[in-house]
Design an enzyme around this catalytic site. Structure first.
Site, PDB file in Angstrom:
ATOM      1  N   GLU A  31       0.806  -1.231   0.000  1.00  0.00           N
ATOM      2  CA  GLU A  31       0.000   0.000   0.000  1.00  0.00           C
ATOM      3  C   GLU A  31       0.839   1.282   0.000  1.00  0.00           C
ATOM      4  OE1 GLU A  31      -3.843   0.178   2.229  1.00  0.00           O
ATOM      5  OE2 GLU A  31      -3.221  -1.749   3.021  1.00  0.00           O
ATOM      6  N   LYS A  89     -13.243   0.495  -4.376  1.00  0.00           N
ATOM      7  CA  LYS A  89     -14.342   0.771  -3.441  1.00  0.00           C
ATOM      8  C   LYS A  89     -15.467   1.544  -4.135  1.00  0.00           C
ATOM      9  CE  LYS A  89     -11.875   0.455   0.933  1.00  0.00           C
ATOM     10  NZ  LYS A  89     -11.427   1.082   2.168  1.00  0.00           N
ATOM     11  N   HIS A 139       9.258 -25.741   5.204  1.00  0.00           N
ATOM     12  CA  HIS A 139       8.627 -26.952   4.674  1.00  0.00           C
ATOM     13  C   HIS A 139       8.014 -26.710   3.306  1.00  0.00           C
ATOM     14  CE1 HIS A 139       9.352 -29.036   8.435  1.00  0.00           C
ATOM     15  NE2 HIS A 139       9.218 -27.817   8.958  1.00  0.00           N
TER      16      HIS A 139
HETATM   17  O1  PA5 Z   1      -5.018   1.083   4.716  1.00  0.00           O
HETATM   18  C1  PA5 Z   1      -6.006   1.200   4.002  1.00  0.00           C
HETATM   19  O2  PA5 Z   1      -6.404   2.293   3.580  1.00  0.00           O
HETATM   20  C2  PA5 Z   1      -6.843  -0.013   3.640  1.00  0.00           C
HETATM   21  O3  PA5 Z   1      -6.141  -1.195   3.814  1.00  0.00           O
HETATM   22  C3  PA5 Z   1      -8.124   0.009   4.482  1.00  0.00           C
HETATM   23  O4  PA5 Z   1      -7.809  -0.209   5.842  1.00  0.00           O
HETATM   24  C4  PA5 Z   1      -9.107  -1.051   3.991  1.00  0.00           C
HETATM   25  O5  PA5 Z   1      -9.479  -0.762   2.668  1.00  0.00           O
HETATM   26  C5  PA5 Z   1     -10.352  -1.115   4.853  1.00  0.00           C
HETATM   27  O6  PA5 Z   1     -10.890   0.142   5.081  1.00  0.00           O
HETATM   28  P1  PA5 Z   1     -11.257   0.565   6.578  1.00  0.00           P
HETATM   29  O7  PA5 Z   1      -9.991   0.441   7.359  1.00  0.00           O
HETATM   30  O8  PA5 Z   1     -11.736   1.960   6.492  1.00  0.00           O
HETATM   31  O9  PA5 Z   1     -12.313  -0.390   7.027  1.00  0.00           O
END
Ligand code: PA5
Length: 310
Positions: free
Chosen positions: A205, A306, A221
């Site tokens: 990310e 999303k 393993h």
């Molecule tokens: O870090 C991020 O932005 C994502 O991994 C979000 O955590 C993920 O899309 C889920 O969204 P939220 O944390 O708002 O539930």
């Protein structure tokens, strides 16, 4: 806020997070725990599970899906964690948990979740979910402490804050340079399963690159047979307090897989060491993002996905 400010503020965010849980309104015995969350909000569940493995007498399951397991009933404590409060999978899991009359506590900064769930911990908003880990993890720990499902954790939490306040980012900068233009491969022992997974997802990310995470003994393993080449760069996270079997096995693994970057976790106690490793990994992923000319705060593809799911 800049990413550096958010990272620098992590120890203070922990102090703040600990104070966010006031009274816990849960009736009756708890026979198991389900944590419904995903992505940056989900990793806190994995960390909780690893950290409490040797103490908690009831199982913890982390659920990253629209639906929840069949065993959930009125005796299940369900943490529904979504920083935005709008994540589809998590909201759907919440509805199922509610229909099963589970004991639900939500943790969120905003969104639909804070509107539909009566029992929730409201955390400060405005930062990317994955950087809000302090706000998403520590309230769960405090709830379990208040319910007397675990011992008081104040000392362990203090140790986390102490080690993070001493942290110097230079190690992270150097490591990011070794990982530049490589596929990071992050290994540690089983106690650090959530930690290596966090490193992987932060590389995905923040730095926008692929990464691999695995643990000893499992990787010995299977993955140990995979052919490494110059495209991969291994980081081995080690704990001086690993058991003698794990130490021996880690040394044997190291001698087989060849050159690695070896890091010993710092701090006193498992929680401090886990968070030291997380903090280091978060910094490395952000420095790597800068080298890759990417913005660690932006996740365009996740946002696009999303929007498509709306
Ligand atoms: O870090 C991020 O932005 C994502 O991994 C979000 O955590 C993920 O899309 C889920 O969204 P939220 O944390 O708002 O539930």
């Amino acid at each position: 806020m800049e990413v550096e400010d958010i990272l620098r503020g992590f120890p203070e965010q922990i102090e703040e997070a600990v104070g966010l849980v006031k009274d816990v309104r849960i009736k009756g015995a708890v026979s198991n725990i389900l944590i419904c969350a995903i992505g940056g909000s989900g990793i806190g569940g994995d960390l909780l599970k690893d950290y409490l493995k040797k103490e908690l007498k009831i199982p913890i399951i982390v659920n990253r899906d629209y639906s929840i397991p069949e065993f959930v009933d009125k005796n299940t404590l369900v943490f529904v964690v979504s920083y935005s409060g709008n994540t589809k999978e998590t909201l759907s899991a919440y509805k199922e948990a509610e229909s099963k009359k589970a004991k639900i506590i939500a943790i969120t900064s905003n969104g639909k979740l804070s509107k539909i769930c009566r029992n929730y911990v409201l955390v400060p908003g405005g930062i990317p979910p994955r950087f809000a880990l302090a706000y998403l993890f520590f309230p769960m720990l405090i709830v379990l402490q208040k319910l007397r499902l675990i011992k008081n954790k104040n000392k362990d939490i203090k140790k986390v804050i102490t080690v993070l306040k001493k942290f110097r980012p230079i190690k992270a900068k150097n490591l990011a340079r070794s990982l530049y233009k490589k596929i990071p491969v992050i290994y540690a022992s089983e106690n650090y399963r959530a930690v290596v997974y966090r490193w992987k997802t932060q590389f995905n990310e923040d730095s926008k690159c692929f990464a691999i995470a695995n643990v000893i003994p499992e990787l010995d393993h299977n993955e140990i047979e995979a052919e490494l080449n110059k495209n991969f760069e291994i980081v081995l996270i080690r704990d001086m307090k690993d058991s003698p079997e794990i130490k021996k096995q880690t040394n044997a693994t190291k001698s087989i897989i060849g050159p690695i970057n070896e890091i010993y976790v710092e701090g006193k106690g498992l929680l401090a060491k886990m968070f030291y490793a997380i903090y280091l990994g978060d910094y490395v992923s952000c420095y790597l993002a800068l080298l890759n000319k990417k913005d660690p705060m932006k996740i365009k593809k996740i946002d696009k996905l999303k929007r498509k799911l709306k």
